[in-house]
Design a protein around this motif. Sequence first.
Motif, PDB file in Angstrom:
ATOM      1  N   ASP A   1       5.449   1.071  -8.579  1.00 53.84           N
ATOM      2  CA  ASP A   1       4.368   0.139  -8.916  1.00 53.84           C
ATOM      3  C   ASP A   1       4.873  -1.302  -8.928  1.00 53.84           C
ATOM      4  N   GLU A   2       6.046  -1.502  -9.519  1.00 51.65           N
ATOM      5  CA  GLU A   2       6.612  -2.860  -9.575  1.00 51.65           C
ATOM      6  C   GLU A   2       6.923  -3.383  -8.174  1.00 51.65           C
ATOM      7  N   GLN A   3       7.451  -2.516  -7.311  1.00 48.98           N
ATOM      8  CA  GLN A   3       7.730  -2.931  -5.930  1.00 48.98           C
ATOM      9  C   GLN A   3       6.439  -3.271  -5.187  1.00 48.98           C
ATOM     10  N   SER A   4       5.398  -2.483  -5.444  1.00 43.59           N
ATOM     11  CA  SER A   4       4.103  -2.745  -4.817  1.00 43.59           C
ATOM     12  C   SER A   4       3.546  -4.091  -5.261  1.00 43.59           C
ATOM     13  N   ASP A   5       3.640  -4.366  -6.574  1.00 42.58           N
ATOM     14  CA  ASP A   5       3.146  -5.644  -7.096  1.00 42.58           C
ATOM     15  C   ASP A   5       3.921  -6.810  -6.488  1.00 42.58           C
ATOM     16  N   ALA A   6       5.238  -6.651  -6.345  1.00 40.15           N
ATOM     17  CA  ALA A   6       6.065  -7.708  -5.753  1.00 40.15           C
ATOM     18  C   ALA A   6       5.663  -7.946  -4.297  1.00 40.15           C
ATOM     19  N   GLN A   7       5.395  -6.876  -3.555  1.00 41.98           N
ATOM     20  CA  GLN A   7       4.979  -7.014  -2.163  1.00 41.98           C
ATOM     21  C   GLN A   7       3.610  -7.687  -2.056  1.00 41.98           C
ATOM     22  N   MET A   8       2.699  -7.353  -2.978  1.00 40.12           N
ATOM     23  CA  MET A   8       1.377  -7.984  -2.949  1.00 40.12           C
ATOM     24  C   MET A   8       1.488  -9.473  -3.267  1.00 40.12           C
ATOM     25  N   GLY A  29       0.819  -1.214   0.000  1.00 40.61           N
ATOM     26  CA  GLY A  29       0.000   0.000   0.000  1.00 40.61           C
ATOM     27  C   GLY A  29       0.851   1.262   0.000  1.00 40.61           C
ATOM     28  N   LEU A  30       1.910   1.245   0.797  1.00 41.30           N
ATOM     29  CA  LEU A  30       2.818   2.396   0.861  1.00 41.30           C
ATOM     30  C   LEU A  30       3.488   2.634  -0.487  1.00 41.30           C
ATOM     31  N   ALA A  89       1.614   6.650  -6.888  1.00 40.40           N
ATOM     32  CA  ALA A  89       0.578   7.636  -7.227  1.00 40.40           C
ATOM     33  C   ALA A  89       1.113   9.062  -7.091  1.00 40.40           C
ATOM     34  N   ILE A  90       1.922   9.298  -6.056  1.00 43.40           N
ATOM     35  CA  ILE A  90       2.514  10.636  -5.873  1.00 43.40           C
ATOM     36  C   ILE A  90       3.420  10.975  -7.049  1.00 43.40           C
TER      37      ILE A  90
END
Length: 198
Positions: free
Chosen positions: A138-145, A64-65, A71-72
């Motif tokens: 975005d890629e880091q977020s997808d990896a974390q999810m 989420g972070l 997004a920022i």
Amino acid sequence: MSGHGFHVHGPHDHELEHAQQGGHGAGHGEHGGMINQIALFTAIIATVGALFGYMGGATQANAGLYKNNAAIKKTEASNQWNYFQSKSTKQSLAELARDLAPEDKKAFYQGKIDRYEKEKNDIKLVADKLEAEATAWDEQSDAQMHQHHRWAQSTTVLQVSIALAAIALLTKKKWLEVAMFVAGGAGLLVGVLAALHI
């Protein structure tokens, strides 16, 4: 019980005595070993499951972070592209003014056009950099999810293993004990995949 040694057994007393005798005997028999084994296994799996659950929550929070950071950066890139567009509009107006201006004013407008072109190039570099950063977040977020889903899968399988342990204790069925170990092993394997980011 009276003072004369007379004792009346109620149904509850009988069941307690039977449980004590059965419990004492079971501690040394096959069922006692099964109970101890299942109890130890359940304690270990519950502890590991709690750790995996914590890791699942942490990776979800990170996702989420990271998505928020993306997004920022996208908003900042969009602002830069708007700025770029405004410079393009000013450049187009300066080109029109140059084409309509008398000869002695053309150099003035050409200077503005050149300045806008340089500013646009600088703005484009910043916008492209911000877009690349947004993509990386975005890629880091997808990896974390993805990792979060692995932790959640592992925790779920470990919970099933604990439920099988409870049923195995109640029914004293050996195949349920085996199923409990298989589910526990599968949960641990998925947890290892989560830890390895697979």
